[in-house]
Design a protein around this motif. Structure first.
Motif, short mmCIF file in Angstrom:
data_model
loop_
_atom_site.label_atom_id
_atom_site.label_comp_id
_atom_site.label_asym_id
_atom_site.label_seq_id
_atom_site.Cartn_x
_atom_site.Cartn_y
_atom_site.Cartn_z
N ALA A 202 0.84 -1.20 0.00
CA ALA A 202 0.00 0.00 0.00
C ALA A 202 0.88 1.25 0.00
N PHE A 203 1.98 1.20 0.74
CA PHE A 203 2.87 2.35 0.76
C PHE A 203 3.50 2.59 -0.61
N ILE A 204 3.93 1.52 -1.29
CA ILE A 204 4.52 1.66 -2.62
C ILE A 204 3.51 2.27 -3.59
N THR A 205 2.25 1.82 -3.48
CA THR A 205 1.19 2.37 -4.32
C THR A 205 1.01 3.86 -4.04
N PHE A 206 1.05 4.22 -2.77
CA PHE A 206 0.92 5.63 -2.41
C PHE A 206 2.10 6.42 -2.95
N GLY A 228 -3.52 5.50 -5.20
CA GLY A 228 -2.70 6.01 -4.12
C GLY A 228 -3.51 6.53 -2.96
N LEU A 229 -4.62 7.22 -3.26
CA LEU A 229 -5.46 7.74 -2.19
C LEU A 229 -6.11 6.60 -1.41
N ALA A 230 -6.51 5.54 -2.11
CA ALA A 230 -7.09 4.38 -1.43
C ALA A 230 -6.04 3.70 -0.55
N SER A 234 -5.96 3.19 3.62
CA SER A 234 -5.81 1.88 4.28
C SER A 234 -4.70 1.92 5.32
N ILE A 235 -3.61 2.65 5.02
CA ILE A 235 -2.51 2.78 5.98
C ILE A 235 -2.98 3.55 7.22
N ILE A 236 -3.70 4.64 6.99
CA ILE A 236 -4.19 5.47 8.09
C ILE A 236 -5.16 4.69 8.97
N LYS A 237 -6.03 3.92 8.34
CA LYS A 237 -7.02 3.14 9.10
C LYS A 237 -6.34 2.15 10.03
N GLU A 238 -5.35 1.41 9.52
CA GLU A 238 -4.67 0.42 10.35
C GLU A 238 -3.85 1.10 11.44
N CYS A 239 -3.28 2.23 11.11
CA CYS A 239 -2.51 2.97 12.11
C CYS A 239 -3.42 3.43 13.26
N ARG A 240 -4.60 3.91 12.93
CA ARG A 240 -5.56 4.30 13.97
C ARG A 240 -5.94 3.10 14.84
N ASN A 241 -6.14 1.96 14.21
CA ASN A 241 -6.51 0.76 14.98
C ASN A 241 -5.41 0.39 15.98
N VAL A 242 -4.17 0.45 15.53
CA VAL A 242 -3.04 0.10 16.40
C VAL A 242 -2.95 1.08 17.57
#
Length: 470
Positions: A202-206, A228-230, A234-242
Protein backbone atom coordinates in the motif's frame (compact mmCIF):
# COMPACT_ATOMS: atom_id res chain seq x y z
CA UNK A 1 -0.55 -5.02 -44.01
CA UNK A 2 0.77 -1.56 -43.34
CA UNK A 3 0.37 0.95 -46.17
CA UNK A 4 2.04 4.32 -46.34
CA UNK A 5 -0.31 7.31 -46.60
CA UNK A 6 1.28 10.66 -47.49
CA UNK A 7 -1.92 12.47 -46.52
CA UNK A 8 -2.09 10.85 -43.09
CA UNK A 9 1.59 11.53 -42.50
CA UNK A 10 1.22 15.17 -43.52
CA UNK A 11 -1.83 15.54 -41.25
CA UNK A 12 0.02 14.04 -38.28
CA UNK A 13 3.03 16.25 -38.92
CA UNK A 14 0.83 19.34 -39.15
CA UNK A 15 -0.94 18.40 -35.91
CA UNK A 16 2.36 17.89 -34.11
CA UNK A 17 3.66 21.21 -35.40
CA UNK A 18 0.46 22.98 -34.32
CA UNK A 19 0.74 21.45 -30.86
CA UNK A 20 4.36 22.55 -30.59
CA UNK A 21 3.46 26.09 -31.66
CA UNK A 22 0.55 26.22 -29.21
CA UNK A 23 2.73 24.98 -26.38
CA UNK A 24 5.43 27.52 -27.23
CA UNK A 25 2.91 30.36 -27.36
CA UNK A 26 1.45 29.23 -24.02
CA UNK A 27 4.92 29.11 -22.48
CA UNK A 28 5.76 32.53 -23.91
CA UNK A 29 2.79 34.22 -22.29
CA UNK A 30 3.33 32.44 -18.97
CA UNK A 31 6.98 33.44 -19.13
CA UNK A 32 6.09 37.06 -19.86
CA UNK A 33 3.56 37.08 -17.02
CA UNK A 34 6.17 35.77 -14.61
CA UNK A 35 8.76 38.18 -15.97
CA UNK A 36 6.52 41.17 -15.24
CA UNK A 37 6.00 40.12 -11.62
CA UNK A 38 9.20 38.33 -10.75
CA UNK A 39 11.82 39.36 -8.22
CA UNK A 40 15.14 40.84 -9.43
CA UNK A 41 16.77 37.43 -9.80
CA UNK A 42 17.63 35.73 -13.07
CA UNK A 43 15.98 32.58 -14.41
CA UNK A 44 18.07 29.54 -15.16
CA UNK A 45 17.79 29.21 -18.96
CA UNK A 46 15.34 26.46 -19.87
CA UNK A 47 13.23 25.02 -22.65
CA UNK A 48 9.75 26.14 -23.61
CA UNK A 49 7.07 24.27 -21.65
CA UNK A 50 9.58 21.87 -20.05
CA UNK A 51 11.42 24.73 -18.39
CA UNK A 52 14.38 23.36 -16.41
CA UNK A 53 13.05 19.80 -16.09
CA UNK A 54 15.89 18.34 -18.15
CA UNK A 55 18.40 20.26 -16.04
CA UNK A 56 16.94 18.97 -12.80
CA UNK A 57 16.91 15.33 -13.86
CA UNK A 58 20.53 15.52 -15.02
CA UNK A 59 23.72 15.14 -12.99
CA UNK A 60 25.00 18.69 -13.48
CA UNK A 61 22.12 20.70 -12.02
CA UNK A 62 24.15 21.94 -9.04
CA UNK A 63 26.99 22.99 -11.36
CA UNK A 64 24.57 25.02 -13.49
CA UNK A 65 23.20 26.78 -10.42
CA UNK A 66 26.75 27.55 -9.34
CA UNK A 67 27.68 28.84 -12.81
CA UNK A 68 24.53 30.99 -12.91
CA UNK A 69 25.71 32.86 -9.81
CA UNK A 70 22.63 32.05 -7.79
CA UNK A 71 20.08 32.95 -6.51
CA UNK A 72 18.16 32.04 -9.67
CA UNK A 73 14.61 30.97 -10.40
CA UNK A 74 13.99 27.48 -11.74
CA UNK A 75 10.91 26.70 -13.81
CA UNK A 76 9.18 23.32 -13.86
CA UNK A 77 6.01 22.24 -15.71
CA UNK A 78 2.93 22.12 -13.51
CA UNK A 79 4.66 23.89 -10.62
CA UNK A 80 5.29 27.45 -9.54
CA UNK A 81 8.81 28.71 -10.20
CA UNK A 82 11.11 28.24 -7.24
CA UNK A 83 14.15 30.19 -6.15
CA UNK A 84 17.30 28.20 -5.57
CA UNK A 85 20.78 29.12 -4.39
CA UNK A 86 24.04 27.45 -3.38
CA UNK A 87 25.91 30.27 -1.66
CA UNK A 88 26.96 28.97 1.79
CA UNK A 89 26.30 32.36 3.42
CA UNK A 90 22.73 32.47 2.09
CA UNK A 91 22.14 28.84 3.01
CA UNK A 92 23.28 29.55 6.55
CA UNK A 93 20.86 32.47 6.81
CA UNK A 94 17.90 30.45 5.55
CA UNK A 95 18.58 27.19 7.38
CA UNK A 96 20.08 28.38 10.64
CA UNK A 97 17.28 30.88 11.25
CA UNK A 98 14.42 29.27 9.35
CA UNK A 99 11.79 31.59 8.00
CA UNK A 100 8.11 30.62 8.31
CA UNK A 101 7.45 28.15 5.52
CA UNK A 102 6.15 24.68 4.76
CA UNK A 103 7.45 21.87 2.58
CA UNK A 104 5.98 21.92 -0.91
CA UNK A 105 5.09 18.21 -0.72
CA UNK A 106 3.10 19.00 2.42
CA UNK A 107 0.59 20.94 0.34
CA UNK A 108 -2.87 19.30 -0.04
CA UNK A 109 -2.18 18.71 -3.75
CA UNK A 110 0.21 15.86 -2.94
CA UNK A 111 -2.24 13.87 -0.81
CA UNK A 112 -0.13 13.59 2.34
CA UNK A 113 -1.55 13.73 5.86
CA UNK A 114 -1.04 17.32 7.02
CA UNK A 115 1.53 17.10 9.78
CA UNK A 116 5.07 18.16 10.51
CA UNK A 117 5.82 18.33 6.75
CA UNK A 118 3.17 21.03 6.28
CA UNK A 119 3.36 22.74 9.68
CA UNK A 120 4.78 26.22 10.26
CA UNK A 121 5.69 28.38 13.22
CA UNK A 122 4.74 27.22 16.71
CA UNK A 123 2.85 24.22 15.34
CA UNK A 124 5.96 22.95 13.62
CA UNK A 125 7.97 23.36 16.84
CA UNK A 126 5.32 21.41 18.75
CA UNK A 127 5.26 18.54 16.25
CA UNK A 128 9.05 18.42 15.91
CA UNK A 129 9.31 18.21 19.70
CA UNK A 130 7.14 15.09 19.65
CA UNK A 131 9.00 13.77 16.62
CA UNK A 132 12.26 13.81 18.56
CA UNK A 133 10.71 11.32 21.00
CA UNK A 134 9.87 8.96 18.12
CA UNK A 135 13.46 8.91 16.82
CA UNK A 136 15.21 9.40 20.17
CA UNK A 137 18.29 7.47 21.20
CA UNK A 138 16.12 5.38 23.51
CA UNK A 139 13.68 4.47 20.72
CA UNK A 140 16.52 3.61 18.33
CA UNK A 141 18.25 1.43 20.91
CA UNK A 142 14.99 -0.42 21.58
CA UNK A 143 14.63 -1.07 17.84
CA UNK A 144 18.28 -1.84 17.09
CA UNK A 145 18.28 -5.64 17.39
CA UNK A 146 15.20 -6.01 15.19
CA UNK A 147 16.62 -3.57 12.63
CA UNK A 148 19.82 -5.62 12.51
CA UNK A 149 17.87 -8.88 12.06
CA UNK A 150 15.67 -7.26 9.40
CA UNK A 151 18.76 -6.09 7.50
CA UNK A 152 20.37 -9.53 7.69
CA UNK A 153 17.19 -11.14 6.34
CA UNK A 154 16.79 -8.68 3.46
CA UNK A 155 20.45 -9.03 2.40
CA UNK A 156 20.16 -12.82 2.48
CA UNK A 157 17.05 -12.59 0.28
CA UNK A 158 18.89 -10.28 -2.11
CA UNK A 159 21.81 -12.73 -2.24
CA UNK A 160 19.54 -15.67 -3.10
CA UNK A 161 17.85 -13.62 -5.82
CA UNK A 162 21.21 -12.77 -7.42
CA UNK A 163 22.53 -16.33 -7.67
CA UNK A 164 21.50 -16.82 -11.31
CA UNK A 165 22.20 -13.28 -12.48
CA UNK A 166 22.77 -9.79 -11.05
CA UNK A 167 19.68 -7.92 -9.83
CA UNK A 168 18.70 -4.37 -9.02
CA UNK A 169 18.61 -4.03 -5.21
CA UNK A 170 16.15 -1.12 -4.99
CA UNK A 171 12.99 -3.11 -4.24
CA UNK A 172 14.75 -5.13 -1.54
CA UNK A 173 16.12 -2.00 0.08
CA UNK A 174 12.74 -0.28 -0.02
CA UNK A 175 11.22 -3.23 1.83
CA UNK A 176 14.04 -3.09 4.36
CA UNK A 177 13.53 0.64 4.99
CA UNK A 178 9.76 0.24 5.33
CA UNK A 179 10.20 -2.64 7.78
CA UNK A 180 12.62 -0.51 9.80
CA UNK A 181 10.05 2.29 10.13
CA UNK A 182 7.46 -0.21 11.34
CA UNK A 183 9.96 -1.66 13.82
CA UNK A 184 10.78 1.79 15.18
CA UNK A 185 7.08 2.62 15.51
CA UNK A 186 5.49 -0.58 16.89
CA UNK A 187 8.37 -3.06 17.25
CA UNK A 188 7.48 -3.73 20.88
CA UNK A 189 4.30 -5.57 19.88
CA UNK A 190 4.95 -8.32 17.33
CA UNK A 191 1.30 -8.68 16.33
CA UNK A 192 0.97 -4.99 15.54
CA UNK A 193 4.35 -5.00 13.84
CA UNK A 194 3.25 -7.80 11.51
CA UNK A 195 0.06 -5.93 10.59
CA UNK A 196 1.92 -2.73 9.78
CA UNK A 197 4.53 -4.60 7.71
CA UNK A 198 1.73 -6.12 5.63
CA UNK A 199 0.93 -2.61 4.35
CA UNK A 200 4.21 -2.23 2.46
CA UNK A 201 2.54 -2.69 -0.92
CA UNK A 202 0.00 0.00 0.00
CA UNK A 203 2.87 2.35 0.76
CA UNK A 204 4.52 1.66 -2.62
CA UNK A 205 1.19 2.37 -4.32
CA UNK A 206 0.92 5.63 -2.41
CA UNK A 207 4.49 6.55 -3.37
CA UNK A 208 3.61 6.11 -7.04
CA UNK A 209 0.76 8.58 -6.55
CA UNK A 210 3.07 11.22 -5.05
CA UNK A 211 5.41 10.90 -8.04
CA UNK A 212 2.40 11.14 -10.36
CA UNK A 213 1.46 14.44 -8.71
CA UNK A 214 4.57 16.02 -10.21
CA UNK A 215 3.06 15.45 -13.66
CA UNK A 216 -0.09 16.89 -15.30
CA UNK A 217 -3.24 15.00 -14.25
CA UNK A 218 -4.02 14.00 -17.83
CA UNK A 219 -0.85 11.85 -17.77
CA UNK A 220 -2.26 9.59 -15.05
CA UNK A 221 -2.93 6.78 -17.52
CA UNK A 222 -2.77 4.01 -14.90
CA UNK A 223 -5.04 5.64 -12.35
CA UNK A 224 -2.17 6.05 -9.89
CA UNK A 225 -3.85 8.93 -8.06
CA UNK A 226 -7.05 7.05 -7.21
CA UNK A 227 -5.07 3.94 -6.23
CA UNK A 228 -2.70 6.01 -4.12
CA UNK A 229 -5.46 7.74 -2.19
CA UNK A 230 -7.09 4.38 -1.43
CA UNK A 231 -3.72 3.01 -0.28
CA UNK A 232 -3.16 6.05 1.93
CA UNK A 233 -6.54 5.56 3.59
CA UNK A 234 -5.81 1.88 4.28
CA UNK A 235 -2.51 2.78 5.98
CA UNK A 236 -4.19 5.47 8.09
CA UNK A 237 -7.02 3.14 9.10
CA UNK A 238 -4.67 0.42 10.35
CA UNK A 239 -2.51 2.97 12.11
CA UNK A 240 -5.56 4.30 13.97
CA UNK A 241 -6.51 0.76 14.98
CA UNK A 242 -3.04 0.10 16.40
CA UNK A 243 -3.02 3.36 18.36
CA UNK A 244 -6.50 2.68 19.76
CA UNK A 245 -5.36 -0.75 20.95
CA UNK A 246 -2.34 0.74 22.71
CA UNK A 247 -4.36 3.45 24.42
CA UNK A 248 -7.10 1.07 25.51
CA UNK A 249 -5.07 -1.82 26.93
CA UNK A 250 -2.63 0.41 28.78
CA UNK A 251 0.25 -2.03 28.32
CA UNK A 252 3.76 -0.66 27.99
CA UNK A 253 6.10 -1.47 25.10
CA UNK A 254 9.58 -0.25 24.35
CA UNK A 255 9.03 1.41 20.97
CA UNK A 256 8.43 4.75 19.29
CA UNK A 257 4.65 4.61 19.62
CA UNK A 258 4.96 4.22 23.38
CA UNK A 259 7.32 7.19 23.43
CA UNK A 260 4.82 9.32 21.48
CA UNK A 261 1.89 8.35 23.69
CA UNK A 262 3.85 9.18 26.86
CA UNK A 263 5.42 12.41 25.59
CA UNK A 264 4.13 15.86 26.50
CA UNK A 265 4.62 19.34 25.09
CA UNK A 266 3.51 22.29 27.16
CA UNK A 267 1.87 19.84 29.54
CA UNK A 268 -0.27 18.22 26.81
CA UNK A 269 -0.07 14.76 25.24
CA UNK A 270 -0.04 14.31 21.46
CA UNK A 271 -3.61 13.67 20.17
CA UNK A 272 -4.24 10.39 18.39
CA UNK A 273 -4.71 11.98 14.97
CA UNK A 274 -1.37 13.75 15.30
CA UNK A 275 0.28 10.41 16.12
CA UNK A 276 -1.25 8.97 12.94
CA UNK A 277 0.17 11.87 10.94
CA UNK A 278 3.56 11.47 12.64
CA UNK A 279 3.81 7.83 11.55
CA UNK A 280 2.60 8.60 8.03
CA UNK A 281 5.01 11.50 7.65
CA UNK A 282 7.86 9.29 8.90
CA UNK A 283 7.01 6.67 6.29
CA UNK A 284 6.83 9.27 3.53
CA UNK A 285 10.02 11.07 4.56
CA UNK A 286 12.17 8.10 5.56
CA UNK A 287 11.49 5.05 3.41
CA UNK A 288 12.18 6.26 -0.13
CA UNK A 289 15.04 8.59 0.81
CA UNK A 290 16.84 5.96 2.89
CA UNK A 291 16.37 3.14 0.38
CA UNK A 292 17.53 5.41 -2.45
CA UNK A 293 20.72 6.23 -0.58
CA UNK A 294 21.31 2.57 0.26
CA UNK A 295 20.99 1.68 -3.43
CA UNK A 296 23.61 4.32 -4.21
CA UNK A 297 25.84 2.96 -1.44
CA UNK A 298 25.72 -0.52 -2.98
CA UNK A 299 26.54 0.91 -6.40
CA UNK A 300 29.60 2.67 -5.02
CA UNK A 301 30.58 -0.40 -3.01
CA UNK A 302 30.47 -2.61 -6.10
CA UNK A 303 31.81 -0.20 -8.69
CA UNK A 304 33.51 2.92 -7.35
CA UNK A 305 35.43 2.44 -4.11
CA UNK A 306 39.20 2.03 -4.40
CA UNK A 307 40.42 -1.55 -3.76
CA UNK A 308 42.54 -0.57 -0.76
CA UNK A 309 39.66 1.42 0.74
CA UNK A 310 37.38 -1.57 0.22
CA UNK A 311 39.84 -3.84 1.99
CA UNK A 312 40.28 -1.43 4.90
CA UNK A 313 36.53 -0.88 5.21
CA UNK A 314 35.85 -4.62 5.29
CA UNK A 315 38.48 -5.08 8.00
CA UNK A 316 36.97 -2.27 10.07
CA UNK A 317 33.38 -3.58 10.00
CA UNK A 318 34.55 -7.19 10.59
CA UNK A 319 35.91 -6.47 14.04
CA UNK A 320 34.21 -8.33 16.92
CA UNK A 321 31.26 -6.49 18.46
CA UNK A 322 30.74 -4.00 15.62
CA UNK A 323 27.08 -4.97 15.25
CA UNK A 324 26.41 -5.37 18.97
CA UNK A 325 25.20 -1.83 19.64
CA UNK A 326 24.45 1.55 18.10
CA UNK A 327 27.52 3.08 19.73
CA UNK A 328 29.74 0.39 18.16
CA UNK A 329 28.42 0.79 14.61
CA UNK A 330 28.46 4.59 14.94
CA UNK A 331 32.11 4.84 15.97
CA UNK A 332 33.71 3.51 12.77
CA UNK A 333 35.51 6.34 10.91
CA UNK A 334 35.95 4.52 7.58
CA UNK A 335 32.31 3.44 7.47
CA UNK A 336 31.18 6.97 8.30
CA UNK A 337 33.46 8.40 5.60
CA UNK A 338 32.23 5.87 3.03
CA UNK A 339 28.60 6.85 3.62
CA UNK A 340 29.42 10.56 3.40
CA UNK A 341 31.44 10.20 0.19
CA UNK A 342 28.52 8.34 -1.38
CA UNK A 343 26.20 11.16 -0.33
CA UNK A 344 28.61 13.75 -1.74
CA UNK A 345 28.48 12.10 -5.16
CA UNK A 346 24.74 11.36 -5.08
CA UNK A 347 22.76 12.40 -2.03
CA UNK A 348 19.17 11.13 -2.12
CA UNK A 349 17.75 14.56 -1.23
CA UNK A 350 19.69 17.24 -3.14
CA UNK A 351 17.15 19.93 -2.25
CA UNK A 352 13.83 20.42 -0.49
CA UNK A 353 11.40 22.95 -1.92
CA UNK A 354 9.66 25.06 0.72
CA UNK A 355 6.98 27.76 0.36
CA UNK A 356 7.30 30.94 2.40
CA UNK A 357 4.25 31.84 4.51
CA UNK A 358 5.64 35.26 5.45
CA UNK A 359 7.85 37.81 3.73
CA UNK A 360 11.58 37.49 4.36
CA UNK A 361 14.82 38.95 3.03
CA UNK A 362 17.42 37.11 0.97
CA UNK A 363 20.58 38.70 -0.39
CA UNK A 364 19.12 42.15 0.26
CA UNK A 365 15.90 41.36 -1.63
CA UNK A 366 12.45 41.11 -0.04
CA UNK A 367 11.01 37.68 -0.78
CA UNK A 368 7.20 37.79 -0.63
CA UNK A 369 5.05 35.17 1.06
CA UNK A 370 4.04 32.40 -1.34
CA UNK A 371 7.48 32.21 -2.98
CA UNK A 372 8.91 28.70 -3.28
CA UNK A 373 12.61 28.39 -2.46
CA UNK A 374 15.14 25.56 -2.22
CA UNK A 375 18.73 25.94 -0.99
CA UNK A 376 21.05 23.34 -2.50
CA UNK A 377 22.49 20.92 0.05
CA UNK A 378 25.69 19.83 -1.65
CA UNK A 379 28.53 21.59 -3.43
CA UNK A 380 30.72 18.51 -3.43
CA UNK A 381 31.43 18.98 -7.14
CA UNK A 382 33.92 21.70 -6.18
CA UNK A 383 36.45 19.29 -4.63
CA UNK A 384 39.55 18.13 -6.50
CA UNK A 385 38.75 15.30 -8.94
CA UNK A 386 35.07 15.40 -7.93
CA UNK A 387 34.06 12.31 -9.95
CA UNK A 388 36.49 10.05 -8.10
CA UNK A 389 35.27 8.11 -5.07
CA UNK A 390 37.67 8.83 -2.23
CA UNK A 391 36.62 8.16 1.35
CA UNK A 392 39.76 9.99 2.53
CA UNK A 393 37.93 13.26 1.83
CA UNK A 394 35.94 12.70 5.02
CA UNK A 395 38.76 11.56 7.30
CA UNK A 396 40.92 13.58 9.67
CA UNK A 397 40.78 17.09 11.06
CA UNK A 398 40.50 18.66 7.58
CA UNK A 399 37.63 16.42 6.44
CA UNK A 400 35.48 18.04 3.77
CA UNK A 401 32.35 18.33 5.91
CA UNK A 402 34.31 19.90 8.78
CA UNK A 403 36.17 22.36 6.59
CA UNK A 404 33.05 23.28 4.59
CA UNK A 405 30.10 22.86 6.97
CA UNK A 406 27.57 24.72 4.82
CA UNK A 407 28.56 23.02 1.54
CA UNK A 408 27.73 19.46 2.55
CA UNK A 409 24.32 19.15 4.21
CA UNK A 410 22.82 15.76 3.29
CA UNK A 411 20.37 16.04 6.20
CA UNK A 412 20.02 19.80 6.32
CA UNK A 413 20.98 21.87 9.36
CA UNK A 414 19.53 24.06 12.07
CA UNK A 415 15.98 23.86 13.35
CA UNK A 416 14.80 21.98 10.25
CA UNK A 417 17.49 19.34 10.18
CA UNK A 418 16.07 15.96 9.17
CA UNK A 419 14.33 14.44 12.20
CA UNK A 420 15.23 10.93 11.09
CA UNK A 421 18.93 11.60 10.40
CA UNK A 422 20.29 9.19 13.04
CA UNK A 423 17.67 6.60 12.08
CA UNK A 424 18.68 6.76 8.40
CA UNK A 425 22.42 6.68 9.14
CA UNK A 426 21.93 3.68 11.42
CA UNK A 427 20.15 1.70 8.69
CA UNK A 428 22.79 2.55 6.08
CA UNK A 429 25.70 1.61 8.30
CA UNK A 430 24.12 -1.64 9.50
CA UNK A 431 23.40 -2.57 5.88
CA UNK A 432 26.97 -1.93 4.68
CA UNK A 433 28.57 -3.64 7.70
CA UNK A 434 26.27 -6.67 7.52
CA UNK A 435 26.95 -7.12 3.81
CA UNK A 436 30.73 -6.74 4.01
CA UNK A 437 31.05 -9.10 6.97
CA UNK A 438 29.33 -11.99 5.18
CA UNK A 439 29.20 -11.43 1.41
CA UNK A 440 31.26 -10.75 -1.66
CA UNK A 441 29.64 -8.02 -3.77
CA UNK A 442 30.10 -7.91 -7.54
CA UNK A 443 28.87 -5.32 -10.02
CA UNK A 444 27.34 -5.91 -13.42
CA UNK A 445 28.47 -5.14 -16.96
CA UNK A 446 25.14 -3.37 -17.53
CA UNK A 447 25.06 0.40 -17.20
CA UNK A 448 23.55 1.69 -13.95
CA UNK A 449 20.32 3.67 -13.87
CA UNK A 450 20.58 7.26 -12.69
CA UNK A 451 17.70 9.14 -11.08
CA UNK A 452 17.99 12.79 -10.04
CA UNK A 453 14.48 14.16 -9.45
CA UNK A 454 12.44 14.32 -7.29
CA UNK A 455 14.99 12.15 -5.44
CA UNK A 456 18.47 11.01 -6.45
CA UNK A 457 19.61 7.41 -6.73
CA UNK A 458 22.11 5.28 -8.63
CA UNK A 459 20.66 1.85 -9.16
CA UNK A 460 22.99 -0.78 -10.59
CA UNK A 461 22.70 -4.53 -10.72
CA UNK A 462 24.77 -6.48 -8.23
CA UNK A 463 25.46 -10.07 -7.19
CA UNK A 464 26.07 -11.20 -3.60
CA UNK A 465 27.93 -14.40 -2.77
CA UNK A 466 28.47 -15.69 0.78
CA UNK A 467 32.10 -15.40 1.80
CA UNK A 468 32.07 -19.02 3.01
CA UNK A 469 31.53 -20.26 -0.54
CA UNK A 470 34.69 -21.37 -2.31
Amino acid sequence: MYSYSPTATATATAAAAAAAVAATVYWFFIHRKNARNRLPFAYLPGLPVLGNLLDLIGPSFAKKIYAAKSPVFVRLPGMDDFLTFDDPALIKVVLSKPHPSYMLVGAPKYGLCPGVLAATGSEQKRLRSFGHHLVSKRSLEAAFDQIRINTTTIIATLARSSVAKPVFPDSFLKQSAYNAVCILFVGGNQSQLHRMKMLSEAFITFGNMVLQKFLPEWMDFKGNIAKGLAARDSIIKECRNVIDERMENGESYEDGLDALIAAKYGGDHLPKEDIVKMFFNLVVAAVETTSDQMATLLHHLANAILPQDFHDLREEVSRPGVLDSISSISSLPLLDAFVKESQRLCGSVPLIIRVATEDFELDGVKIPAGTAFAPLRNRGFLVDNPDEFRIARFLGADAYDKANPMEFLPFGTGERMCLGMNFAKLQMKVMVATLLRSYKITGSSEDPKYFYFPRSRIDSKISLEPLTCK
